[in-house]
Design an enzyme around this catalytic site. Structure first.
Site, PDB file in Angstrom:
ATOM      1  N   HIS A  67       0.601  -0.918  -0.340  1.00 33.94           N
ATOM      2  CA  HIS A  67       0.103  -0.129  -0.053  1.00 33.94           C
ATOM      3  C   HIS A  67       0.641   1.007  -0.554  1.00 33.94           C
ATOM      4  O   HIS A  67       0.758   2.133  -0.798  1.00 33.94           O
ATOM      5  CB  HIS A  67      -0.846  -0.013   1.426  1.00 33.94           C
ATOM      6  CG  HIS A  67      -1.748   1.270   1.263  1.00 33.94           C
ATOM      7  ND1 HIS A  67      -1.508   2.493   2.327  1.00 33.94           N
ATOM      8  CD2 HIS A  67      -3.020   1.416   0.578  1.00 33.94           C
ATOM      9  CE1 HIS A  67      -2.532   3.064   2.248  1.00 33.94           C
ATOM     10  NE2 HIS A  67      -3.053   2.445   1.309  1.00 33.94           N
ATOM     11  N   GLU A  70       1.901   1.852  -3.667  1.00 34.14           N
ATOM     12  CA  GLU A  70       1.149   2.010  -4.279  1.00 34.14           C
ATOM     13  C   GLU A  70       0.481   4.182  -4.093  1.00 34.14           C
ATOM     14  O   GLU A  70       0.980   4.638  -5.227  1.00 34.14           O
ATOM     15  CB  GLU A  70       0.156   1.815  -3.833  1.00 34.14           C
ATOM     16  CG  GLU A  70      -1.399   2.072  -4.679  1.00 34.14           C
ATOM     17  CD  GLU A  70      -2.461   2.675  -3.102  1.00 34.14           C
ATOM     18  OE1 GLU A  70      -3.465   3.705  -3.576  1.00 34.14           O
ATOM     19  OE2 GLU A  70      -2.943   2.007  -2.619  1.00 34.14           O
ATOM     20  N   HIS A  71       1.044   4.471  -2.980  1.00 36.45           N
ATOM     21  CA  HIS A  71       1.084   5.621  -2.471  1.00 36.45           C
ATOM     22  C   HIS A  71       2.382   6.749  -3.535  1.00 36.45           C
ATOM     23  O   HIS A  71       2.193   7.244  -4.007  1.00 36.45           O
ATOM     24  CB  HIS A  71       1.170   6.129  -1.213  1.00 36.45           C
ATOM     25  CG  HIS A  71      -0.300   6.435  -0.411  1.00 36.45           C
ATOM     26  ND1 HIS A  71      -0.677   7.140   0.023  1.00 36.45           N
ATOM     27  CD2 HIS A  71      -1.317   5.639  -0.156  1.00 36.45           C
ATOM     28  CE1 HIS A  71      -1.699   6.895   0.670  1.00 36.45           C
ATOM     29  NE2 HIS A  71      -2.319   6.206   0.222  1.00 36.45           N
ATOM     30  N   GLU A 143      -4.554   7.627   6.940  1.00 35.12           N
ATOM     31  CA  GLU A 143      -5.607   6.681   6.517  1.00 35.12           C
ATOM     32  C   GLU A 143      -5.980   6.164   7.072  1.00 35.12           C
ATOM     33  O   GLU A 143      -7.021   5.675   7.726  1.00 35.12           O
ATOM     34  CB  GLU A 143      -4.832   6.652   4.914  1.00 35.12           C
ATOM     35  CG  GLU A 143      -5.657   5.662   4.284  1.00 35.12           C
ATOM     36  CD  GLU A 143      -5.126   5.637   2.908  1.00 35.12           C
ATOM     37  OE1 GLU A 143      -3.734   5.295   2.079  1.00 35.12           O
ATOM     38  OE2 GLU A 143      -6.010   4.581   2.230  1.00 35.12           O
TER      39      GLU A 143
END
Lengths: 424, 421
Positions: A67, A70-71, A143
């Site tokens: 994740h 991905e960012h 997040e």
């Protein structure tokens, strides 16, 4: 290109495996103004232990790295952020990470060529620095906090902890504040160099285009990379049976929410047929016209329909039934009673009616380019050809469904996760 | 795509939207009435109660059996607030006859089912069945109480309630728990009759339709039985600038603080105000290029979610950010700087073009989703416009920098709401 089609719903798709190993799936939809492109890699939160094919080095990475990566993919060496570049074209762009894959996508009516060039450029050009990796920590931290306040996410994570002993599906996709503090640019490059090789990736484009031209366009943006052997992924051996029957957490909710799960063996063959059968069974047991739903609705133990799902990959498989109720235990008892009753007798007419409903559900998934492209991507990640759901539908008969019921809806593999209101 | 409007009788309209993009046909009935504290709760109960049973399908089992037999037709309903009006929405989605394993006419059947559910409910002794009414009251109670479950949506609702104290727009679309007790099968049925005899009725059909469905609707005995009506919708005056922003802090059990800032605009006879403000809002907080995203998230790393949205009907903009609680001051300061930058004209032609591209692509996406298309035509209907998508795009393209800066100087902070631990 290999053409596959479904004559029943009048849809077709073209599949090509490029020399470098990239799988390309093209689904032309002549009546839409839109195009949707999604590029996925088979790298999700469960892939945290592996052998790097080029060096043979075995590494274990902190939770949440897929994740985090991905960012960071959007950041470019020229100082630009590709998400901004895409958005400035009026293109709807995004990315997401799941348990078993990561995907980068955009949807547009105009500027497709520029957008595809940008997508393929940034996914093939990682640019991680100590500063830009550090900067993202605060954003991802927020997040994670956002999910911390989301009862439905906690419910799901607790269900996974009940179902599995070791399986990394127990890990939160974004990781924890603690685990992400250990992620640095080296970790990201290790993961990128392992999992972002074309042979581990799938690209799907759906919309109004000519397949041959689209394939050429995609090929023109591919950057040559040496072939890579298979990635060895190391997963802990999962014990048979569930880990824990019940888990409960208190949060600020108005009424308890619950998730009932059944652990399943990961399907090795007939995945689609089994999936269809499970969807039919879930609708018969707990759908809107089911005896369970009607009974509990009248007793005010359910107010809205239940969420029914079957999640599976090569590493995990489970059935999930979720909803909101004053008394989750009573819902669970009723479910067990209905399973027993259905095992004893499955009325023909009921079976046929629900089977029709499930057909309609599959057809309705072909309404938008985004839904179609995402569906093909996630199915391909599981080794499934999406049209098979329509094509194999007719072959699912009552005998087969009864067999799946007997094998997969077993009380000893059942768990329940509950998030209930705080007693203050 | 094309929309064809037919007046069935005064106050009742049919909109047929022809499109070949979908595997499904979508039918909808919208009932619109001014939102009032007095009637909002009973209308909400009616909105869900109608799905409990109709004349030929007396209970949910029968309704769901019918829908499943139609290849899983989906019946859906919703209760919304559009400006100062409450809208009860009912939908049925069916697979287009062309994609069925064998030929059947399920479209006509779907239309019958939908009209019967909305206008021909199941009655016992001439009123609603008591058991159904009790169940649906309980359901609405649960919906109202579960507001708190989604913190982000809750924070927006609370900001609006504080901003619009004692005004129609502050009314919660599902109503109030304390008003549920008064509802009985008798008075609810009375309220229902009053509602369907006086509300604005819009019927929609979207799909690859082979015939003009208006005839079928006109000839339906259910529609024939409805009286013509004079439609009165509510439009209260919009909020205006206040000398000092109202500051509201609410404490709940949260780990992340939710900041919502309500902005008001005081348009001074500005033509095309809404289109200009849409571009303004897109620059401020529309997407990843926006000032909020770039400054609150990318530069200061204060938030994962931060954006703004523009509510046309009320001429308000709502800024939101999910932040660490102790970062409140920092976030406020950065947000205020962005508002000031907009006033100073501190944005480039490129920023404007980016914002327009974002809006244009959203407009182009409307006809790619059946419910978005229906919502668009309904919005036009309520606003008294008849703008085609092409005309809509043109309005956006025409917006200039001077106009945006002018609007920026008419916008001010009205309410600052912070949900924290």
């Amino acid at each position: 290109m290999k053409k596959i089609e479904s004559t029943l719903i009048k849809e077709q798709a073209y599949v090509e495996k490029l020399e470098n190993g990239l799988t390309v799936i093209l689904i032309p939809k002549p009546f839409t103004n839109k195009k949707y492109a999604i590029w996925g890699t088979k790298f999700g939160s469960i892939d945290n232990h592996f052998i790097v094919p080029t060096t043979g080095k075995e590494i274990q990475v902190p939770d949440g790295v897929a994740h985090y990566l991905e960012h960071k993919m959007f950041e470019q060496e020229n100082g630009k952020n590709s998400l901004d570049v895409l958005m400035s074209l009026g293109v709807e762009a995004n990315a997401y990470t799941t348990n078993n894959h990561t995907a980068y996508l955009f949807e547009c009516t105009n500027h497709f060529h520029e957008a595809l060039a940008e997508l393929m450029d940034y996914v093939q050009h990682p640019y991680f620095t100590d500063e830009n990796v550090e900067k993202e920590r605060g954003i991802i931290g927020q997040e994670i906090r956002m999910y911390d306040d989301e009862p439905s996410w906690k419910l799901y994570m607790n269900a996974m902890e009940c179902l599995y002993h070791q399986n990394p599906i127990r890990i939160d996709i974004a990781g924890t504040q603690e685990s992400i503090s250990k992620i640095n640019k080296e970790t990201l490059y290790d993961c990128y160099n392992t999992f972002y090789h074309p042979s581990n990736m799938v690209m799907v484009v759906c919309g109004n285009f000519k397949p041959e031209e689209m394939l050429q366009e995609i090929q023109s943006h591919i950057i040559h990379k040496p072939l890579q052997s298979t990635i060895t992924r190391i997963y802990p051996k999962e014990e048979q049976g569930i880990c824990q029957k019940y888990k409960e957490q208190e949060m600020e909710v108005s009424m308890p929410i619950f998730m009932i799960g059944f652990k399943d063996e990961t399907p090795k063959q007939e995945q689609v047929k089994k999936h269809i059968a499970i969807e039919i069974l879930l609708n018969m047991l707990a759908g809107k016209s089911s005896h369970l739903y009607q009974t509990l609705y009248k007793q005010q133990l359910l107010f809205s329909s239940l969420d029914l799902d079957y999640e599976f990959s090569e590493q995990y498989a489970h059935i999930l039934i979720a909803g909101q109720s004053k008394e989750p235990k009573k819902v669970q008892e009723q479910l067990l009673y209905e399973i027993q009753k259905l095992k004893e007798n499955m009325p023909e007419e009921y079976f046929e009616r629900i089977k029709k409903k499930v057909y309609g559900d599959y057809v309705a998934e072909y309404n938008t380019v985004g839904d179609i492209a995402r569906m093909f991507l996630s199915d391909t990640m599981k080794g499934i050809q999406t049209f098979d759901y329509i094509e194999q539908y007719a072959s699912v008969n009552k005998e087969y469904v009864k067999k799946v019921l007997a094998e997969n809806f077993d009380e000893k593999n059942m768990i329940m996760s509950v998030v209930k209101e705080k007693n203050s | 795509m094309s929309e064809q409007k037919t007046i069935i009788k005064p106050g009742i309209q049919f909109h047929q939207i022809q499109t070949n993009k979908f595997k499904t046909n979508l039918l909808a009935v919208f009932l619109t009435v001014p939102i009032t504290k007095e009637h909002v709760t009973e209308n909400a109960v009616i909105g869900t109660l109608l799905k409990s049973g109709s004349r030929t399908m007396p209970n949910q089992e029968k309704i769901n059996e019918t829908l499943e037999g139609m290849y899983g037709a989906v019946l859906d309903s919703g209760i919304e607030k559009t400006g100062d009006n409450q809208v009860l929405k009912f939908y049925i989605e069916v697979i287009d006859d062309n994609f069925l394993p064998k030929k059947e006419d399920i479209l006509t059947k779907a239309l019958q089912v939908l009209l019967e559910i909305v206008f021909d409910p199941y009655l016992e002794k001439g009123i609603f069945k008591a058991e159904y009414v009790e169940n649906e009251k309980e359901k609405i109670k649960q919906i109202i109480e579960s507001k708190i479950d989604n913190k982000a949506a809750y924070a927006i609702d609370r900001c609006i309630e504080n901003m619009y104290e004692n005004k129609a727009y502050s009314i919660y679309r599902y109503g109030y728990v304390e008003d549920l007790a008064k509802i009985t099968p008798e008075n609810l049925y009375e309220a229902y009759i009053k509602l369907i005899h006086s509300c604005k009725i819009d019927i929609f059909a979207s799909g690859n339709l082979q015939e003009d469905l208006s005839k079928k609707i006109q000839e339906s005995p259910i529609i024939k039985a409805l009286p013509e009506r004079k439609v009165n919708l509510l439009k209260e005056e919009n909020l205006s600038r206040i000398p000092k922003p109202k500051i509201v802090e609410e404490h709940r059990e949260v780990t992340q603080g939710k900041l919502v800032i309500g902005l008001v605009a005081t348009p001074e006879q500005q033509q095309n105000f809404n289109y200009i403000t849409m571009v303004y809002n897109a620059i401020l907080g529309g997407g990843a290029n926006s000032k909020l995203f770039q400054n609150v998230r990318e530069k200061a790393s204060l938030a994962y979610t931060t954006s703004s949205n523009f509510v046309k009907m009320k001429e308000n903009i709502f800024i939101r950010a999910g932040i660490e609680i102790q970062n409140y001051e920092k976030a406020m300061q950065i947000i205020e700087e962005q508002l000031q930058a907009m006033k100073n004209g501190d944005f480039s032609q490129e920023d404007i073009q980016n914002a327009k591209n974002l809006l244009l692509s959203t407009i182009e996406g409307i006809e790619e989703e059946q419910d978005a298309e229906i919502s668009y035509y309904f919005g036009q209907e309520i606003a008294g416009n008849a703008l085609t998508l092409e005309e809509y795009k043109k309005k956006i393209e025409e917006v200039s920098k001077e106009q945006i800066q002018q609007v920026a100087n008419q916008i001010s902070v009205h309410t600052i709401y912070f949900l924290r631990d």
